[in-house]
Write a protein that holds these residues in place. Structure first.
Motif, PDB file in Angstrom:
ATOM      1  N   LEU A 121      10.992  16.422 -18.338  1.00  0.00           N
ATOM      2  CA  LEU A 121      11.149  15.765 -17.043  1.00  0.00           C
ATOM      3  C   LEU A 121      12.252  16.432 -16.225  1.00  0.00           C
ATOM      4  N   ALA A 122      13.321  16.838 -16.906  1.00  0.00           N
ATOM      5  CA  ALA A 122      14.432  17.478 -16.203  1.00  0.00           C
ATOM      6  C   ALA A 122      14.000  18.840 -15.655  1.00  0.00           C
ATOM      7  N   LEU A 123      13.298  19.606 -16.478  1.00  0.00           N
ATOM      8  CA  LEU A 123      12.856  20.931 -16.043  1.00  0.00           C
ATOM      9  C   LEU A 123      11.876  20.809 -14.879  1.00  0.00           C
ATOM     10  N   LYS A 124      11.028  19.787 -14.945  1.00  0.00           N
ATOM     11  CA  LYS A 124      10.061  19.577 -13.866  1.00  0.00           C
ATOM     12  C   LYS A 124      10.786  19.246 -12.565  1.00  0.00           C
ATOM     13  N   GLU A 125      11.810  18.404 -12.682  1.00  0.00           N
ATOM     14  CA  GLU A 125      12.603  18.088 -11.492  1.00  0.00           C
ATOM     15  C   GLU A 125      13.232  19.350 -10.919  1.00  0.00           C
ATOM     16  N   TYR A 126      13.768  20.157 -11.807  1.00  0.00           N
ATOM     17  CA  TYR A 126      14.440  21.386 -11.390  1.00  0.00           C
ATOM     18  C   TYR A 126      13.455  22.328 -10.683  1.00  0.00           C
ATOM     19  N   PHE A 127      12.301  22.560 -11.307  1.00  0.00           N
ATOM     20  CA  PHE A 127      11.310  23.461 -10.709  1.00  0.00           C
ATOM     21  C   PHE A 127      10.758  22.917  -9.400  1.00  0.00           C
ATOM     22  N   SER A 128      10.734  21.583  -9.259  1.00  0.00           N
ATOM     23  CA  SER A 128      10.236  21.017  -8.017  1.00  0.00           C
ATOM     24  C   SER A 128      11.267  21.130  -6.905  1.00  0.00           C
ATOM     25  N   MET A 129      12.533  21.245  -7.295  1.00  0.00           N
ATOM     26  CA  MET A 129      13.614  21.288  -6.304  1.00  0.00           C
ATOM     27  C   MET A 129      13.871  22.677  -5.776  1.00  0.00           C
ATOM     28  N   ILE A 130      13.823  23.678  -6.673  1.00  0.00           N
ATOM     29  CA  ILE A 130      14.231  25.024  -6.273  1.00  0.00           C
ATOM     30  C   ILE A 130      13.076  25.754  -5.592  1.00  0.00           C
ATOM     31  N   PRO A 131      13.415  26.769  -4.770  1.00  0.00           N
ATOM     32  CA  PRO A 131      12.347  27.596  -4.226  1.00  0.00           C
ATOM     33  C   PRO A 131      11.711  28.412  -5.352  1.00  0.00           C
ATOM     34  N   LYS A 168      10.788  15.048   4.871  1.00  0.00           N
ATOM     35  CA  LYS A 168      11.650  15.579   3.818  1.00  0.00           C
ATOM     36  C   LYS A 168      11.545  17.098   3.880  1.00  0.00           C
ATOM     37  N   THR A 169      12.647  17.782   3.572  1.00  0.00           N
ATOM     38  CA  THR A 169      12.558  19.239   3.526  1.00  0.00           C
ATOM     39  C   THR A 169      12.152  19.648   2.122  1.00  0.00           C
ATOM     40  N   PHE A 170      11.119  20.432   2.031  1.00  0.00           N
ATOM     41  CA  PHE A 170      10.607  20.828   0.733  1.00  0.00           C
ATOM     42  C   PHE A 170      11.078  22.228   0.379  1.00  0.00           C
TER      43      PHE A 170
END
Lengths: 308, 213
Positions: free
Chosen positions: A73-83, B207-209
């Motif tokens: 779940l943490a990695l998924k959050e991270y990958f969803s956040m970063i470009p 939201k900015t994606f």
């Protein structure tokens, strides 16, 4: 079933949470300002403590799986956040696959592989997998961000799980589960303590450029509280003598603080407030385990060096 | 029954593998006739929207989809009709079949008449993932005929990253689902379409994606 010290420790945690809930209830009745976030936070704590207790009591294997899910779940959050790059979809998939493999080494008590699989094998493999797409624009940034996230969300957190399978020692019959309980409890309690001290007495900011809510009063108050608690609870569930308990009592709050502000810096860079919305009142799961990403590996190696 | 089992499985998979941040779920219509319009990036779109609905309502929710794609083979047709509950629409039938009496939207009219909730993707095709294209006008014909049916715009982000067109490999990403205020018939097809387009534009900038280059 006779109650062992570790069960008493769990009961203690539930009692503490019950006491905290009463305090929050009183505050919510008296306060004129809305305290929804505080109430939500407390409710989320109940859920988190319940999940933790159940997996803890059922079996080590279940606990390892739960930590694997936390990493996922943490990695998924991270990958969803970063470009990320479109071409790297497959590479991200490989990164996700590192989670079951890494936690299998934990389950298998295979320390040698556990310690090198991500920092050596995955570290070398992912850039190769990425270059196969022959898109070199942004290659370095993609690989750098990918590896950092995997180290933080998978490698670091898996250390908490590896504590579980450490055997009992002469000094302590609680063994690995006791150490894990100690680490998780102190890390999370320290978060709450630093937050509470900061809310009540915080004035002098430490690093306003990264995290405007962090104050010296919150930090020092939290460290002192956690330090005392670390020394008091060490004989219950750990093999630590007084000096080692004191060292752990400093290591955990300081490392926890650094983990917290590291994720804050990441969020600031990306321009987001929370890493997600998975845990009401807390934000995302990365917001909750940010301190653990630093305390887990450091505490693990500290313990391993002195006792195993 | 089959549909319920399928969507229980989908609900679990969607929540665990993807994870959704849903804003204003309460604006989704519980009863028809109503139309949900969403941007289209992935085969996951329909499943995710269906997974947001309570299981008891599933039989009244009908995704509208291209007949040429979803009814291409008997197996696909069976799945589309019996499990997904799709209403087929002949794509591009307007021009070439001007002389034919059959209206491609006939199935939609009938469903709305029966008080169902339609899920419609007015972009027509999934296209480039995570890029919105112009909206097709079909939905304006529907509201013209059913002016009291609310049209609820839903903007989704992330599903096209998780499963874009042409890929079978699902890569987990958290997905954002923003439900907008419903709009109703504006008395004029063009006005209605531009109102819808505006609503989508507003939702997409909520939201900015993180860029996906």
């Amino acid at each position: 079933m006779t109650l062992q010290t570790i069960h008493w420790a769990l009961i203690g945690i539930w009692a503490l949470l019950a006491a905290a809930s009463v305090i929050v209830y009183v505050i919510s009745r008296r306060s004129k300002k809305p305290v929804t976030e505080l109430v939500q936070r407390t409710q989320s704590w109940w859920v988190m403590v319940a999940i933790f207790t159940i997996s803890f009591l059922v079996s080590n294997t279940l606990s390892i799986i739960v930590f694997g899910l936390v990493s996922f779940l943490a990695l998924k959050e991270y990958f969803s956040m970063i470009p990320t790059r479109r071409t790297d979809r497959r590479v991200l998939f490989w990164a996700y696959l590192s989670i079951p493999v890494q936690y299998f080494w934990v389950y298998d008590s295979y320390y040698g592989m556990f310690a090198v699989f991500i920092p050596v094998y995955m570290f070398l493999f992912l850039p190769f997998a990425s270059l196969m797409t022959q898109k070199t624009d942004g290659f370095l940034r993609a690989i750098g961000t990918l590896n950092w996230g995997m180290m933080l969300c998978v490698f670091s957190i898996s250390h908490a799980a590896f504590l579980l399978i450490l055997p009992p020692t002469e000094e302590s019959s609680a063994g690995g589960p006791g150490l894990l309980l100690y680490l998780i409890f102190l890390t999370q309690f320290n978060d709450v303590a630093q937050y509470t001290w900061g809310k009540m007495f915080g004035r002098r900011k430490i690093i306003p450029g990264v995290s405007p809510n962090k104050t010296w009063e919150g930090f020092l108050g939290g460290v002192a509280t956690t330090f005392v608690l670390a020394i008091v609870t060490a004989p219950l569930v750990t093999p630590f003598d007084l000096a080692h308990a004191a060292a752990a009592g400093l290591l955990i709050p300081v490392a926890g603080f650094i983990g917290d502000v590291t994720v804050s810096a990441l969020k600031r860079d990306l321009g987001v407030k929370d890493t997600g919305s998975l845990i009401p009142g807390h934000g995302g799961i990365l917001d909750r385990i940010d301190s653990l990403t630093y305390t887990a590996p450091l505490f693990f190696h500290f313990t391993r060096y002195f006792y195993y | 029954m089959l549909q319920k089992l399928f969507y229980i499985f989908v609900k679990v998979a969607v929540l665990f593998l993807l994870g959704l941040n849903v804003r204003r779920k309460e604006l989704l219509p519980a009863d028809g006739p109503a139309i949900i319009v969403a941007n289209h990036n992935s085969h996951l779109d329909t499943m995710v929207l269906m997974a947001l609905m309570p299981l008891s309502k599933l039989k009244d929710i009908k995704p509208v989809a291209a007949a040429d794609y979803f009814f291409a083979s008997p197996a696909k047709a069976w799945l589309s009709e019996r499990v997904l509950g799709i209403i087929p629409v002949e794509r591009g039938a307007k021009g070439k079949a001007a002389d034919k009496a059959a209206d491609p939207l006939e199935g939609c009219y009938r469903a709305l008449g029966e008080g169902k909730v339609l899920i419609l993707f007015p972009e027509g095709s999934r296209g480039e993932p995570e890029t919105m294209t112009d909206l097709k006008k079909g939905v304006s014909y529907l509201t013209e005929r059913f002016p009291d049916a609310p049209v609820v715009p839903v903007f989704t982000h992330g599903l096209g990253k998780a499963l874009p067109k042409g890929s079978f490999l699902l890569v987990p990403f958290f997905c954002d689902i923003f439900v907008g205020e419903p709009i109703t018939w504006a008395g004029d097809r063009n006005r209605f379409m531009s109102a819808l387009q505006d609503r989508f534009k507003k939702l997409s900038t909520e939201k900015t994606f993180a860029p996906w280059e």
